[in-house]
Design a protein around this motif. Structure first.
Motif, PDB file in Angstrom:
ATOM      1  N   HIS A 127       0.873  -1.169   0.000  1.00 50.79           N
ATOM      2  CA  HIS A 127       0.000   0.000   0.000  1.00 50.79           C
ATOM      3  C   HIS A 127       0.912   1.221   0.000  1.00 50.79           C
ATOM      4  O   HIS A 127       1.669   1.424   0.950  1.00 50.79           O
TER       5      HIS A 127
ATOM      6  N   CYS B  47       7.518   5.620   0.461  1.00 53.09           N
ATOM      7  CA  CYS B  47       6.918   4.553  -0.346  1.00 53.09           C
ATOM      8  C   CYS B  47       7.949   3.907  -1.257  1.00 53.09           C
ATOM      9  O   CYS B  47       7.981   2.685  -1.409  1.00 53.09           O
TER      10      CYS B  47
ATOM     11  N   HIS C 115      -2.770   4.676  -3.251  1.00 52.90           N
ATOM     12  CA  HIS C 115      -3.654   5.527  -2.463  1.00 52.90           C
ATOM     13  C   HIS C 115      -3.304   6.975  -2.767  1.00 52.90           C
ATOM     14  O   HIS C 115      -2.188   7.272  -3.191  1.00 52.90           O
TER      15      HIS C 115
ATOM     16  N   ARG D 160      -8.177   8.588   1.990  1.00 53.18           N
ATOM     17  CA  ARG D 160      -7.664   7.222   2.198  1.00 53.18           C
ATOM     18  C   ARG D 160      -8.561   6.420   3.135  1.00 53.18           C
ATOM     19  O   ARG D 160      -8.079   5.702   4.008  1.00 53.18           O
TER      20      ARG D 160
ATOM     21  N   GLU E 232     -10.420   3.641   2.890  1.00 53.52           N
ATOM     22  CA  GLU E 232     -10.210   2.189   2.941  1.00 53.52           C
ATOM     23  C   GLU E 232      -8.895   1.856   3.619  1.00 53.52           C
ATOM     24  O   GLU E 232      -8.800   0.899   4.382  1.00 53.52           O
ATOM     25  N   TYR E 233      -7.868   2.646   3.327  1.00 54.44           N
ATOM     26  CA  TYR E 233      -6.557   2.433   3.944  1.00 54.44           C
ATOM     27  C   TYR E 233      -6.637   2.655   5.457  1.00 54.44           C
ATOM     28  O   TYR E 233      -6.070   1.888   6.231  1.00 54.44           O
TER      29      TYR E 233
ATOM     30  N   THR F 254      -5.550  -0.042   8.238  1.00 51.65           N
ATOM     31  CA  THR F 254      -4.372   0.136   9.092  1.00 51.65           C
ATOM     32  C   THR F 254      -4.629   0.889  10.382  1.00 51.65           C
ATOM     33  O   THR F 254      -3.818   0.835  11.298  1.00 51.65           O
TER      34      THR F 254
ATOM     35  N   LYS G  47      -3.360   7.103   8.717  1.00 49.95           N
ATOM     36  CA  LYS G  47      -3.316   7.697   7.385  1.00 49.95           C
ATOM     37  C   LYS G  47      -1.965   7.565   6.712  1.00 49.95           C
ATOM     38  O   LYS G  47      -1.856   7.761   5.510  1.00 49.95           O
TER      39      LYS G  47
ATOM     40  N   LEU H 125       1.347   6.320   4.925  1.00 48.95           N
ATOM     41  CA  LEU H 125       1.811   5.276   4.012  1.00 48.95           C
ATOM     42  C   LEU H 125       3.307   5.102   4.201  1.00 48.95           C
ATOM     43  O   LEU H 125       3.968   6.012   4.676  1.00 48.95           O
TER      44      LEU H 125
ATOM     45  N   GLU I 219       0.555  -5.600   3.273  1.00 48.14           N
ATOM     46  CA  GLU I 219      -0.517  -6.527   3.632  1.00 48.14           C
ATOM     47  C   GLU I 219      -0.082  -7.911   3.175  1.00 48.14           C
ATOM     48  O   GLU I 219       0.154  -8.137   1.991  1.00 48.14           O
TER      49      GLU I 219
ATOM     50  N   ARG J 189       2.463  -2.021   9.432  1.00 41.85           N
ATOM     51  CA  ARG J 189       2.638  -0.588   9.218  1.00 41.85           C
ATOM     52  C   ARG J 189       3.668  -0.100  10.214  1.00 41.85           C
ATOM     53  O   ARG J 189       3.439  -0.099  11.417  1.00 41.85           O
TER      54      ARG J 189
END
Length: 93
Positions: A6, A20, A39, A47, A49-50, A54, A57, A59, A63, A71
């Motif tokens: 993610h 990232c 995302h 975000r 769904e993220y 998790t 917020k 990133l 998963e 995370r």
């Protein structure tokens, strides 16, 4: 099914300081198969769904195949991957 990375949608950013990219590069170097789940890069509020996955917020996150979400700060997550500990000591986010 491979693990899911993610990450933000800014796939073109490939500098060491980008969280990232740091994790994606570690996965590439370790030969880990993964699927990228993009995302919103700038709109953290989008975000949803993220955040449900998790609980936060920030990133990036990994998963695993069993649904476990890891995370951590990107430096720690990249180190875990490079040391071969991606699946060790992980728990739900």
């Amino acid at each position: 099914m491979p693990v899911k990375l993610h990450r933000c949608s800014n796939m073109w950013v490939k500098v060491e300081g980008h969280p990232c990219w740091r994790v994606q590069k570690a996965l590439d170097e370790a030969g880990v198969e993964y699927e990228v789940v993009k995302h919103s890069g700038l709109r953290r509020g989008k975000r949803t769904e993220y955040i449900e996955l998790t609980g936060q917020k920030l990133l990036p996150a990994i998963e695993l195949e069993d649904g476990t979400v890891i995370r951590e700060e990107s430096k720690d997550l990249a180190a875990r991957i490079r040391e071969g500990r991606l699946r060790q000591g992980s728990g739900p986010a």
